[in-house]
Each structure stands twice: as structure tokens, then as C-alpha cells.
Scaffold this motif. Structure first.
Motif, PDB file in Angstrom:
ATOM      1  N   THR A  81       0.683  -0.996   0.131  1.00 44.69           N
ATOM      2  CA  THR A  81       0.043  -0.189  -0.036  1.00 44.69           C
ATOM      3  C   THR A  81       0.763   1.201   0.118  1.00 44.69           C
ATOM      4  OG1 THR A  81      -0.415  -0.116   2.408  1.00 44.69           O
ATOM      5  CG2 THR A  81      -2.015  -1.140   1.083  1.00 44.69           C
ATOM      6  N   GLN A  82       2.017   1.213   0.580  1.00 43.46           N
ATOM      7  CA  GLN A  82       3.198   2.243   0.162  1.00 43.46           C
ATOM      8  C   GLN A  82       3.456   2.428  -1.051  1.00 43.46           C
ATOM      9  OE1 GLN A  82       2.662   3.945   3.460  1.00 43.46           O
ATOM     10  NE2 GLN A  82       4.741   4.404   3.499  1.00 43.46           N
ATOM     11  N   GLN A  83       3.583   1.676  -1.843  1.00 41.79           N
ATOM     12  CA  GLN A  83       3.859   1.559  -3.196  1.00 41.79           C
ATOM     13  C   GLN A  83       2.576   2.257  -3.833  1.00 41.79           C
ATOM     14  OE1 GLN A  83       5.173  -2.208  -4.544  1.00 41.79           O
ATOM     15  NE2 GLN A  83       6.963  -2.105  -3.336  1.00 41.79           N
ATOM     16  N   VAL A  84       1.431   2.011  -3.487  1.00 42.48           N
ATOM     17  CA  VAL A  84       0.272   2.395  -4.206  1.00 42.48           C
ATOM     18  C   VAL A  84       0.145   3.809  -3.900  1.00 42.48           C
ATOM     19  CG1 VAL A  84      -2.287   2.370  -3.858  1.00 42.48           C
ATOM     20  CG2 VAL A  84      -1.126   0.503  -4.102  1.00 42.48           C
ATOM     21  N   GLY A  85       0.491   4.223  -2.534  1.00 34.99           N
ATOM     22  CA  GLY A  85       0.425   5.665  -2.043  1.00 34.99           C
ATOM     23  C   GLY A  85       1.349   6.708  -3.000  1.00 34.99           C
ATOM     24  N   VAL A  86       2.665   5.995  -3.051  1.00 31.22           N
ATOM     25  CA  VAL A  86       3.605   6.711  -4.174  1.00 31.22           C
ATOM     26  C   VAL A  86       2.873   6.816  -5.492  1.00 31.22           C
ATOM     27  CG1 VAL A  86       5.536   6.784  -4.921  1.00 31.22           C
ATOM     28  CG2 VAL A  86       5.791   5.994  -2.785  1.00 31.22           C
ATOM     29  N   LEU A  87       2.230   5.901  -6.069  1.00 32.94           N
ATOM     30  CA  LEU A  87       1.895   5.944  -7.336  1.00 32.94           C
ATOM     31  C   LEU A  87       0.840   6.822  -7.325  1.00 32.94           C
ATOM     32  CD1 LEU A  87       1.866   5.022 -10.129  1.00 32.94           C
ATOM     33  CD2 LEU A  87       0.622   2.966  -9.616  1.00 32.94           C
ATOM     34  N   LYS A  88       0.027   6.975  -6.406  1.00 30.64           N
ATOM     35  CA  LYS A  88      -1.350   7.953  -6.368  1.00 30.64           C
ATOM     36  C   LYS A  88      -0.579   9.295  -6.337  1.00 30.64           C
ATOM     37  CE  LYS A  88      -5.113   5.232  -4.418  1.00 30.64           C
ATOM     38  NZ  LYS A  88      -5.861   5.156  -3.310  1.00 30.64           N
ATOM     39  N   ALA A  89       0.381   9.437  -5.590  1.00 30.64           N
ATOM     40  CA  ALA A  89       0.824  10.807  -5.223  1.00 30.64           C
ATOM     41  C   ALA A  89       1.375  11.312  -6.698  1.00 30.64           C
ATOM     42  CB  ALA A  89       1.815  11.040  -4.265  1.00 30.64           C
TER      43      ALA A  89
END
Length: 103
Positions: free
Chosen positions: A40-48
Motif C-alpha cells: 500500500t505504500q507503493q500504491v500511495g507513491v503511485l497515487k501521489a
């Protein structure tokens, strides 16, 4: 002056076995949650990077429905599963907001 501490009775083998099993399951849950949060941290980076919102209510609703079914199939209270998922998602969203604010 020290008080006399009553001696505890020995732990029955079956109780010790069950507690050991619970401890192993707890360890597995911690490791699984760590892996989930890495993803989910990777998802957060991608979303940002894509300027997407931290929360995706549609996906969250689909996940709740899916997890309720899985919980019922596993003999777990679906209300508990939903509450647990809501707790995890709230933490994920907080992480995503933190990531976005640093981008």
C-alpha cells in the motif's frame, strides 16, 4: 517486606499447545500486515505521482463486500472483518495522505 506470591498451577499441555498455535498465528498476521503495508505504500507513491486521491470509496466498498463473503465462508463474523478492514484502510489512507503531502 515482600508479600508472598501464590504459586501458579502448571499450565496444562493442551492449553500450552493452543497458546503456542495462537502465538504462531499472531506472528504470521504481523508479517502479513507488514507485507500489505509495503504494497500500500507503493500504491500511495503511485497515487501521489498521478495526483490521485488517497481514498477510493468505490474500491473500498467492493473490498468490504468481498471480505464479508470471505469471512462468512471462513466462519468469521463478517461485521468483525469489516471493522478490521475499516481500521486498516483508515491507516492506509493516512499513509497515502502523508505521502501526497511530501510529494
Amino acid at each position: 517486606m515482600t508479600a508472598d506470591v501464590p504459586e501458579l498451577p502448571p499450565i496444562p499441555p493442551e492449553l500450552a499447545r493452543l497458546r503456542h498455535s495462537i502465538d504462531n498465528i499472531d506472528s504470521a498476521l504481523v508479517h502479513l500486515m507488514a507485507e500489505r503495508f509495503k504494497a500500500t505504500q507503493q500504491v500511495g507513491v503511485l497515487k501521489a505521482e498521478l495526483a490521485l486521491p488517497a481514498s477510493d470509496p468505490g474500491r473500498e466498498a467492493r473490498q468490504v463486500a468481498r471480505l464479508r463473503v470471505l469471512a462468512e465462508e471462513a466462519g468469521l463474523d463478517p461485521v468483525f472483518a469489516e471493522k478490521f478492514f475499516a481500521f486498516v484502510v483508515a491507516e492506509v489512507i493516512r499513509h497515502h495522505e502523508d505521502i501526497a503531502s511530501q510529494a
